[in-house]
Structures are given as C-alpha cells and as structure tokens.
Design a protein around this motif. Structure first.
Motif, short mmCIF file in Angstrom:
data_model
loop_
_atom_site.label_atom_id
_atom_site.label_comp_id
_atom_site.label_asym_id
_atom_site.label_seq_id
_atom_site.Cartn_x
_atom_site.Cartn_y
_atom_site.Cartn_z
N VAL A 1 63.51 -33.59 59.17
CA VAL A 1 62.60 -32.90 60.09
C VAL A 1 63.37 -32.32 61.27
O VAL A 1 63.11 -31.19 61.71
CB VAL A 1 61.48 -33.86 60.55
CG1 VAL A 1 60.64 -33.21 61.64
CG2 VAL A 1 60.61 -34.26 59.38
N GLU A 2 64.31 -33.09 61.80
CA GLU A 2 65.12 -32.58 62.92
C GLU A 2 65.92 -31.35 62.49
O GLU A 2 66.04 -30.39 63.25
CB GLU A 2 66.04 -33.69 63.41
CG GLU A 2 65.33 -34.79 64.17
CD GLU A 2 66.30 -35.84 64.69
OE1 GLU A 2 67.49 -35.77 64.30
OE2 GLU A 2 65.88 -36.72 65.45
N ASP A 3 66.47 -31.38 61.28
CA ASP A 3 67.20 -30.21 60.78
C ASP A 3 66.27 -29.00 60.68
O ASP A 3 66.65 -27.88 61.03
CB ASP A 3 67.81 -30.51 59.42
CG ASP A 3 68.99 -31.45 59.52
OD1 ASP A 3 69.50 -31.64 60.64
OD2 ASP A 3 69.41 -32.01 58.48
N ARG B 1 57.33 -41.66 62.63
CA ARG B 1 57.38 -41.53 64.09
C ARG B 1 58.78 -41.12 64.49
O ARG B 1 59.76 -41.74 64.08
CB ARG B 1 57.01 -42.86 64.79
CG ARG B 1 55.53 -43.20 64.64
CD ARG B 1 54.67 -42.20 65.39
NE ARG B 1 53.26 -42.52 65.27
CZ ARG B 1 52.47 -42.05 64.33
NH1 ARG B 1 52.95 -41.25 63.40
NH2 ARG B 1 51.20 -42.38 64.30
N ARG B 2 58.87 -40.08 65.30
CA ARG B 2 60.15 -39.60 65.82
C ARG B 2 60.60 -40.52 66.93
O ARG B 2 59.81 -40.92 67.79
CB ARG B 2 59.97 -38.17 66.36
CG ARG B 2 61.24 -37.55 66.91
CD ARG B 2 60.88 -36.24 67.55
NE ARG B 2 62.04 -35.60 68.14
CZ ARG B 2 62.80 -34.73 67.53
NH1 ARG B 2 62.53 -34.37 66.30
NH2 ARG B 2 63.84 -34.17 68.13
N HIS C 1 55.57 -32.61 62.87
CA HIS C 1 55.22 -34.02 63.01
C HIS C 1 54.00 -34.36 62.16
O HIS C 1 53.92 -35.43 61.54
CB HIS C 1 54.94 -34.34 64.48
CG HIS C 1 56.18 -34.46 65.29
ND1 HIS C 1 56.18 -34.44 66.67
CD2 HIS C 1 57.48 -34.59 64.93
CE1 HIS C 1 57.42 -34.57 67.11
NE2 HIS C 1 58.22 -34.65 66.07
N SER C 2 53.03 -33.45 62.16
CA SER C 2 51.83 -33.68 61.36
C SER C 2 52.18 -33.75 59.88
O SER C 2 51.70 -34.64 59.15
CB SER C 2 50.82 -32.56 61.62
OG SER C 2 49.67 -32.71 60.81
N LEU C 3 53.01 -32.83 59.42
CA LEU C 3 53.42 -32.84 58.01
C LEU C 3 54.28 -34.06 57.69
O LEU C 3 54.16 -34.65 56.61
CB LEU C 3 54.21 -31.56 57.71
CG LEU C 3 53.39 -30.26 57.71
CD1 LEU C 3 54.33 -29.06 57.74
CD2 LEU C 3 52.49 -30.20 56.49
N THR D 1 61.75 -37.55 48.12
CA THR D 1 61.67 -36.19 48.67
C THR D 1 63.03 -35.52 48.64
O THR D 1 64.03 -36.11 49.05
CB THR D 1 61.14 -36.22 50.12
OG1 THR D 1 59.85 -36.85 50.14
CG2 THR D 1 61.00 -34.80 50.66
N LEU D 2 63.03 -34.30 48.14
CA LEU D 2 64.25 -33.50 48.10
C LEU D 2 64.22 -32.52 49.26
O LEU D 2 63.22 -31.83 49.48
CB LEU D 2 64.33 -32.74 46.77
CG LEU D 2 65.68 -32.14 46.37
CD1 LEU D 2 66.71 -33.25 46.16
CD2 LEU D 2 65.53 -31.30 45.11
N PHE D 3 65.31 -32.46 50.02
CA PHE D 3 65.40 -31.55 51.15
C PHE D 3 66.50 -30.54 50.87
O PHE D 3 67.66 -30.90 50.62
CB PHE D 3 65.70 -32.31 52.44
CG PHE D 3 65.86 -31.44 53.65
CD1 PHE D 3 64.82 -30.63 54.09
CD2 PHE D 3 67.06 -31.40 54.36
CE1 PHE D 3 64.96 -29.82 55.20
CE2 PHE D 3 67.21 -30.60 55.47
CZ PHE D 3 66.15 -29.81 55.89
#
Length: 374
Positions: free
Chosen positions: A97-99, A11-12, A84-86, A115-117
């Motif tokens: 996600v914000e990035d 949740r954001r 958001h769904s992902l 998770t690697l970003f």
C-alpha cells in the motif's frame, strides 16, 4: 474460484506527528466512486458484469453477496483514505500500500500471502514532442479481486476492460486473466514507442552527418529516455518468468499459460530492441563527437592558415618599411637646417649620402630576402 477468505483489518503504523493522526476509514467505509481518483468499480460473475457500484462500500457489499464473483476496481492517483479502505477490505499488505501511494517504484512482482502485487512502467510515444512519456501502474491481484492504481496517463485500462468484457470466457478465468490482459496491454503499448524511437534515431543519424549543431542535445535527451525505457522493460523479463515458474503451483489455466508465454516473448523482443537502441545512441554520440572534433580541427586549421598568411603579409610590409626607413633617416638628418653640420662643405658629401642610402637599402633587401620575408 476458491471460497472467499475472511478479511483481516489492516492498520497503517502511524508516524510520530505533533497532532494525533486521523484514523483511516475501516472496511466498508463509503468512498464515492465518482471522485476523480476512482475510475471504475465493477463486479463480475462467470466472466460477465453483474453491476457497476456507485461507491467502494457498495462494491464490497455486492462482492460479499457473490462468493464466486470478482471485483475489478480501477483507481487513478488515489487518496490515502481510499487505499486504506481497500486495504482494510482486501487485507492488502502495508508495504504494498505504501508503494502504491508513493509511486516512483521500479517494476517488480511480489507476493504477500494470497495477494500478488505487481508494479509496471507503461510508456507511450508523443508524436508532437517526439519524446517518450512514462506512466506507472500498481496492481493488486487476489483470489476474487483486482485493484489497479494508475499514476500517469498510460496505460488506457478502459480499453483492456472493454476487451475482457467482450471475451467472457477469458474473463471467467478470474483475476489472473485480468493480470494477463493488463500485462499484454502494457507490453503492446511498447511497440509504438519502439517504432517512434527507431524513427528518431534515423533522423538523428541524418542530422549528425548533416552537421546540425543541436543534434547533441537531442541524442542526450533520447539516451536518457532509453535508460528509463530499459528500466521499464528489462525487469519484466524476469517477472514473467517468475509467473511462468508458478504455473503448476497455482494451477494456472493452460490457455492462460500460452497467453503469458506470448507476452514474455514480446517483452524479451522489446527489451532486446531497447538494448540495441542504447548501443546505437552510444555509437552515434561517439561519431558525433568525432565529427565535431574534426570540424573544430578544420576551423582551427583554417584560422592557423589565415594567421600564417597574415604573418607573411606583415613580414613583407615590415621589410619594405625597414628598407624605406634607412634612406628616410639619412635624408632627414642631412635635411636639417644647421650651418655647422659636418660634411655640409664637403665636395663628396652628396654622393656619399646617396651611396650610403643605396648600400643600406640593398643590404636590408638581401637580408630579408634570405629569410624569405620578401
């Protein structure tokens, strides 16, 4: 492939707007894959395509049906609802996600749990405009998924997907293999840019010594592009070294390790070339400034010489004007029609006037001659 872990709902944190914010779609929410931002959603198993779902929700469902499968979802400038769904389905970290939403990030590699970003800056050379176009790519790599978020035209990930599907043994190595293929494609895309920039620098050198007045602007614009290019390539060196440092910890396949080392070598070579370009452009700019200064000095010298010659001519004209003015003055005075003027009845008046004119003219001529005015 490790066993699938449970998904944690993401949740954001809502910002304080005037109206209540819309709730993002939860895990499994239907987001059509035919929307412009969703390029392709595909599920793979043992290195081969199982299906190409029509929606993200169907992709999530099919991935649950194949515990040993892998989803590869490609997005282009996605909406907030899609991310958001992902994020809810794959437990993506809020900061990552914000990035991915905001873009304009520097190249980096960060790990959020499992998770690697990864953020990459792709580049392509536009021949018509003779300039470098940069794109931005965000990659989420998990145990059983790869999500690519693309901002810009580069790179062409459809070619990467086609290459991987033609090599199922490599694709069967999982998300790390997909990450390698994307890194390799981005780095290979730098080669045409390097060649194009090298050609531009050669042309600029010719223009500099040819005296083209517009070359300064071209040097400045190319220098700015090289700054961006350097920002895109230099962080990749440390990023790939970080990946290689985790080979043993995360059990990376040996063949994949070799591939990643090869990409690291190419990145290092490209980064060194870009550094050389910046140095060369700095030197060219210095040489151009020197040549421009020399040209300006030559023009000023020519103007000074022309002014000096003009002054010499003015001196000569002024000298002769002064010499001729003396007899004119005497003749004008004695030519006035007055009966009571002195010397009018003097017997030696005329010779005296002529002699006076001659003495004044000769005296002025001698004076001007000594001063090199004549």
């Amino acid at each position: 492939m490790s066993e699938r872990r449970p998904r944690a709902a993401w949740r954001r944190q809502p910002e304080p707007p005037a109206a209540p914010p819309e709730q993002p779609p939860g895990p499994g929410a239907a987001v059509p894959a035919d929307r412009p931002s969703v390029v392709q959603a595909t599920v793979y198993r043992d290195g081969r395509r199982v299906s190409s779902p029509a929606t993200l929700a169907e992709t999530f469902r099919q991935l649950r049906e194949y515990p040993d499968g892998m989803a590869w979802i490609g997005l282009h400038r996605p909406t907030e609802a899609e991310l958001h769904s992902l994020a809810g389905e794959f437990d993506l970290h809020e900061l990552a996600v914000e990035d991915a939403l905001e873009a304009h990030q520097r190249p980096k590699l960060e790990r959020y749990g499992d998770t690697l970003f990864v953020v990459l800056r792709a580049a392509r050379y536009l021949d018509a405009q003779e300039e470098v176009d940069f794109g931005e790519l965000h990659i989420f790599v998990g145990q059983d998924f790869v999500i690519t978020v693309r901002h810009g035209a580069a790179p062409d990930l459809s070619a990467v997907r086609h290459r991987m599907e033609e090599n199922p043994d490599l694709l069967a190595l999982g998300p790390e293999a997909v990450l390698y293929a994307i890194l390799d494609a981005v780095v290979d895309g730098y080669a045409p840019v390097v060649a194009g920039v090298q050609n531009d620098i050669d042309e600029i050198e010719t223009e500099v010594f040819g005296g083209d007045p517009a070359v300064s602007r071209r040097i400045y614009e190319l220098s700015r592009e090289m700054v961006e290019f350097q920002r895109a390539t230099r962080p990749l060196v440390s990023m790939l070294h970080g990946l290689m440092a985790g080979f043993a910890k995360y059990g990376t396949d040996e063949e994949l390790q070799r591939y990643l080392r090869d990409v690291a070598d190419h990145v290092t070579h490209t980064s060194e070339r870009v550094d050389g370009f910046r140095q060369a452009l700095t030197e060219i700019l210095t040489v151009n400034a020197t040549l421009v200064t020399q040209q300006q000095n030559a023009e000023m010298r020519a103007l000074a010489e022309a002014g000096f010659e003009q002054n010499e001519e003015i001196k000569k004209i002024s000298s002769w004007a002064a010499i001729l003015f003396a007899p004119t003055l005497v003749g004008t005075i004695y030519g006035m029609n007055f009966d009571t003027m002195p010397e009018l009845g003097w017997r030696f008046g005329y010779p005296f006037a002529i002699g006076l004119m001659g003495v004044v003219c000769v005296s002025l001529y001698v004076i001007f001659k000594r001063r090199d005015w004549l």
